[in-house]
Design a protein around this motif. Sequence first.
Motif, PDB file in Angstrom:
ATOM      1  N   CYS A   1      18.651  -6.724  60.188  1.00 13.51           N
ATOM      2  CA  CYS A   1      18.640  -5.428  59.488  1.00 13.51           C
ATOM      3  C   CYS A   1      19.444  -6.184  57.917  1.00 13.51           C
TER       4      CYS A   1
ATOM      5  N   GLY B   1      20.171  -4.177  54.926  1.00 16.02           N
ATOM      6  CA  GLY B   1      21.157  -3.747  55.052  1.00 16.02           C
ATOM      7  C   GLY B   1      22.384  -4.678  55.393  1.00 16.02           C
ATOM      8  N   CYS B   2      22.232  -5.328  57.237  1.00 17.42           N
ATOM      9  CA  CYS B   2      23.504  -5.741  57.218  1.00 17.42           C
ATOM     10  C   CYS B   2      23.837  -7.335  56.881  1.00 17.42           C
TER      11      CYS B   2
ATOM     12  N   CYS C   1      19.265   0.652  62.946  1.00 21.58           N
ATOM     13  CA  CYS C   1      20.454   0.160  63.451  1.00 21.58           C
ATOM     14  C   CYS C   1      21.149   1.216  62.180  1.00 21.58           C
TER      15      CYS C   1
ATOM     16  N   ASP D   1      24.728   1.297  61.436  1.00 22.26           N
ATOM     17  CA  ASP D   1      24.342   1.762  60.642  1.00 22.26           C
ATOM     18  C   ASP D   1      23.673   2.206  59.106  1.00 22.26           C
ATOM     19  N   HIS D   2      22.695   1.538  59.016  1.00 21.83           N
ATOM     20  CA  HIS D   2      21.165   1.675  57.710  1.00 21.83           C
ATOM     21  C   HIS D   2      20.333   2.722  58.059  1.00 21.83           C
TER      22      HIS D   2
HETATM   23 ZN   LIG Z   1      22.513  -2.549  59.262  1.00 21.45          ZN
END
Ligand SMILES: [Zn+2]
Length: 515
Positions: free
Chosen positions: A126, A128-129, A144, A146-147
């Motif tokens: 990911c 983002g992560c 993901c 979170d994203h």
């Molecule tokens: Zn993420």
Amino acid sequence: MQTRYITTPLYYVNARPHLGHSYTTIVADVLKKHLMQRGHPVTFLTGTDEHGEKIEQMARTSGRDVKEFVDEVAQDFESTWQQMGIDFDIFYRTTQPEHIRKVQGALQTLKDRDLIVFREYEGNYCVGCERFLTDSELTAAGTCADHLKKPEHRKEANYFFLMSRYQKRLIEHIEKNPAFVQPEHFKNEILSFLKQPLGDLCISRPKSRLTWGIELPFDSNYVTYVWFDALLNYLNATGWPDKFNLELWKSCTHFIGKDILKAHAVYWTTMLMALDVPLYRQLQVGGYWLMSGNKMSKSLGNVVRPLEIEQQFGRDTLRFFLMREMSYGLDASFTLELFVNSVNAHLANGIGNLVSRVLTLCQKNFKGSFNPASLTDADRKLLGARQTALTAWDQNFDNLKYHQALKVWGELVTQVDLYVNEMKPWALAKDPTQSERLQTVLGVCLQVIQTLGVLVYPVLPNAAREIMKALGHSKGPEAGIALALEDRFEFKLAPEVPKLFMRVQLPVTEETTKT
Ligand SMILES: [Zn+2]
């Protein structure tokens, strides 16, 4: 007095300072002021985390030089905190040469101990992560959690820190030290996460796709994973390894938001174990401020700028709202309407009105002293409430119940108000036979107002200083908590009555001006 070390996260420079950053920073600042009033030497660290893929991408997209870009955002954070009266001692930046040298030293140590190994890895990455996700971290739709984006499939050879070796020791530490991760529900979240086998941590990124990072000391084709780099800041700032202040380090409380719980409770603790460094004292985890039910984020466009709030609605108002209206560790809502209502109810109509009311009466009627032998039961009861409030305030602080401490304080404000209503000093002033009684009533009010100012100093530092000045005190509220219970029978009041808080109004929106 025991030394204390408190930190905020190093804020990632992919965003400008917003409400979420401000909350964590303000909680840490409030605790620092609280501890210093009680005689503890405190070191307070904040700063910026400046490496990684997202930063490099952002700078590139805007056609900027990366270093120039991070310098500008770091400067924005530092000056925002300064303008908000945040009393930090260290502003730490991960692009400073000393940090880079120490991160490379730590990597080499772990490599020499065979705790960093080279492996082929294939999996879901990911952006983002900025890391590979395990299957359990994906949603049912394969995104993901979170994203909410589908991770990229990547296959690459990387260096891994053997984090899994420390799983058992970490569980034992958390179980033996129940206050290590707080509030309680976050401790449980981590323990439940640790029930599954803990993988190893990929700590490198090939330079073919990222150059904006700290080069591995043992392989110049790679840079360091941004979390491994950034987390070491807390330790490096204490002089580790060559001039290590171990006592300071062991007193460390990390304040974080819940989105970075795993990095601090799992990656960071196992890194410390591998480096043979004792763990920090405590992790305090805060919730999210929700904007109409959503987490504040740049993409949603619901970002609140802390400095603008302070400039528009007055100093200390944002600190007060954030501390008063969130139960630490849970989520809370931020709307301008809630903010305006809270400021008016507790600050303008509460402490602001009380101080102005009593001091105005004193300007006309108070002769500068009263006789302590003349106290009645009602006077003694109100004066006794000072100790009760102080005890409750301290207990609430020790239990992370910052909002409860402010409720206790607000109750003392109300008690003084009721006392004034009952004693009617304006009526006493009309009766010449009551002149001694009038002095006592006003003197008692002044004593308790001093308590209110000293007590609330960590949350309302500017108002507290104004109160002490108005009471003609030679010391400020930061001089020590003993001032909260000081029995004073003489006051040389300042000639002006301070206007602590104005009533505020919701800003007029474009829509309402049109109609
Ligand atoms: Zn993420």
